[in-house]
Design an enzyme around this catalytic site. Sequence first.
Site, PDB file in Angstrom:
ATOM      1  CB  CYS A   1      -9.069  30.822  33.798  1.00 30.01           C
ATOM      2  SG  CYS A   1      -8.680  30.198  35.441  1.00 30.01           S
TER       3      CYS A   1
ATOM      4  CB  SER B   1     -12.216  41.341  40.948  1.00 29.82           C
ATOM      5  OG  SER B   1     -13.300  40.464  40.728  1.00 29.82           O
TER       6      SER B   1
ATOM      7  CG  ASN C   1     -14.197  32.553  42.553  1.00 29.33           C
ATOM      8  OD1 ASN C   1     -14.586  33.683  42.786  1.00 29.33           O
ATOM      9  ND2 ASN C   1     -13.450  32.259  41.501  1.00 29.33           N
TER      10      ASN C   1
ATOM     11  CG  ASP D   1      -4.232  29.607  42.848  1.00 28.43           C
ATOM     12  OD1 ASP D   1      -5.212  28.875  43.071  1.00 28.43           O
ATOM     13  OD2 ASP D   1      -4.005  30.128  41.736  1.00 28.43           O
TER      14      ASP D   1
ATOM     15  NE  ARG E   1     -24.444  -2.707  31.659  1.00 27.46           N
ATOM     16  CZ  ARG E   1     -25.075  -1.714  31.063  1.00 27.46           C
ATOM     17  NH1 ARG E   1     -24.443  -1.002  30.154  1.00 27.46           N
ATOM     18  NH2 ARG E   1     -26.329  -1.411  31.364  1.00 27.46           N
TER      19      ARG E   1
ATOM     20  CE1 TYR F   1     -30.240   7.597  23.067  1.00 28.05           C
ATOM     21  CE2 TYR F   1     -32.539   7.009  23.483  1.00 28.05           C
ATOM     22  CZ  TYR F   1     -31.460   7.101  22.617  1.00 28.05           C
ATOM     23  OH  TYR F   1     -31.584   6.721  21.307  1.00 28.05           O
TER      24      TYR F   1
ATOM     25  CB  ALA G   1      -9.929  34.015  42.100  1.00 31.43           C
ATOM     26  CB  ALA G   2      -9.015  33.403  47.031  1.00 29.61           C
TER      27      ALA G   2
END
Length: 451
Positions: free
Chosen positions: A42, A38, A306, A284, A443, A427, A10-11
């Site tokens: 995951c 590459s 990344n 990592d 709240r 909403y 990744a990195a």
Amino acid sequence: MKIVIIGGVAAGAKAAAKAKRMLPEASVNIYTQDTHVSYSTCGLPYYIEGVFENYEKLIVRTKSEFEKSGINIHLQNRVTKINPESKKITVLNLQTNENYEVEYDKLVIATGAKPVIKGFERIINKKNVYTLRTLEDGVLIRDKMRTVQNITLLGGGYINIELLEAFVKNGKNVTLIEKSPFIMPILDEDISILVQTYIMENSNNQVKIITEDYISEFIGEDEITGIITSKGIGFDTEMVVISVGVRPVVDIATDAGIELGVTGAIRVNSRMETSIKDIYACGDCAEKVHIISNTPVWIPLGSTANKEGRTAAMNLCGEHKDFEGVLGSSVTRYLGLNISKCGLTEKEARKLGYDTVSTVVTKKDKAGYMPEVENITLKLIADMRSHRILGAQAIGCGDADKKIDSISVGLANNMEVKDLLDVDLTYAPPFSASVDILHSAARIIQSKLRN
């Protein structure tokens, strides 16, 4: 300019691609002991599950695609030494067994992490014992899974929860053993209990979870056929997957005199620079800073890798770019239950000295009359003194990760509880409740703070 990158998942892959775009005339070379470059580690549990058949779907960019853009990929070439004084690396070609040296102007270490096998050294080479790191590991686990019925998972973290789902969906019987009192120890115990309860109630009697226990004896010669725990629990098994944690791969860095941080990963500044000039580290293998506590942490995640790879590339190419840190934002699932978190857990916050106030709220994720409505349980944590929100955890068959994403943005901007009360959330009945669970939790916290 000669840019050399050690590691290409990744990195490392991101650093190479960004550096080549910024400096088209530069020589960019990736050296990796892996057989591919590459790819998405995951995604391996979902390949094992059978969501897709061809593991090559996990490859983000192939060797030939990199080379078409002018980036040289050296597969199965292990970097064995860094010499900062001569600005050279020593590389072992794993196919020919020959050593050779490579010069660099800028060096990026992106060696990643590897599974912890301490305590399991005597069984790690058994035919039916596995760890999950590479594409080859995924292929081996998937092939073996299809030939057995009884599987043992050692460790109760993210990877094994995802593998547990994969195995259960394939009709396997699984025993999971976790040394801690609860599975998913990255969460607070009250949330972990809810996750464990859901797993046991929704696994068709295929899952057995053993906590606060560890293996005292493995039975079998070439293969492990049985296990006995320290509490005397014995059972047969046909396959074992070890996933009790990972640790950063830092050997060549320490041998070169590069400083490590308190977490055991490579210490870097906000520009991903190590303690030695012109050497960067990302992904990592590199230590991070937690945005909330401003303390060193090591949280290995592909999304972070990344971002760090991109940051390292921009700085080595001469542009100033800071990586501010991480919040540990993460998400996984188990048979419809989404599990997500960001920021500090309550136990982490208290360990760091915060005087915490928290609440756990369960609500519908949509209007109650909608047919697809589900529950979400949210835990919100704040600091008693500053009223700053410290973190959140959410689980549920609804959009738990959506709530955590909202909190994550607030955490990055020092959001206080009162600020969350005023956030204008969307909403409509198919999407959310008229009083969002984030507002309900805020709240309750606000009331506790006033009292």
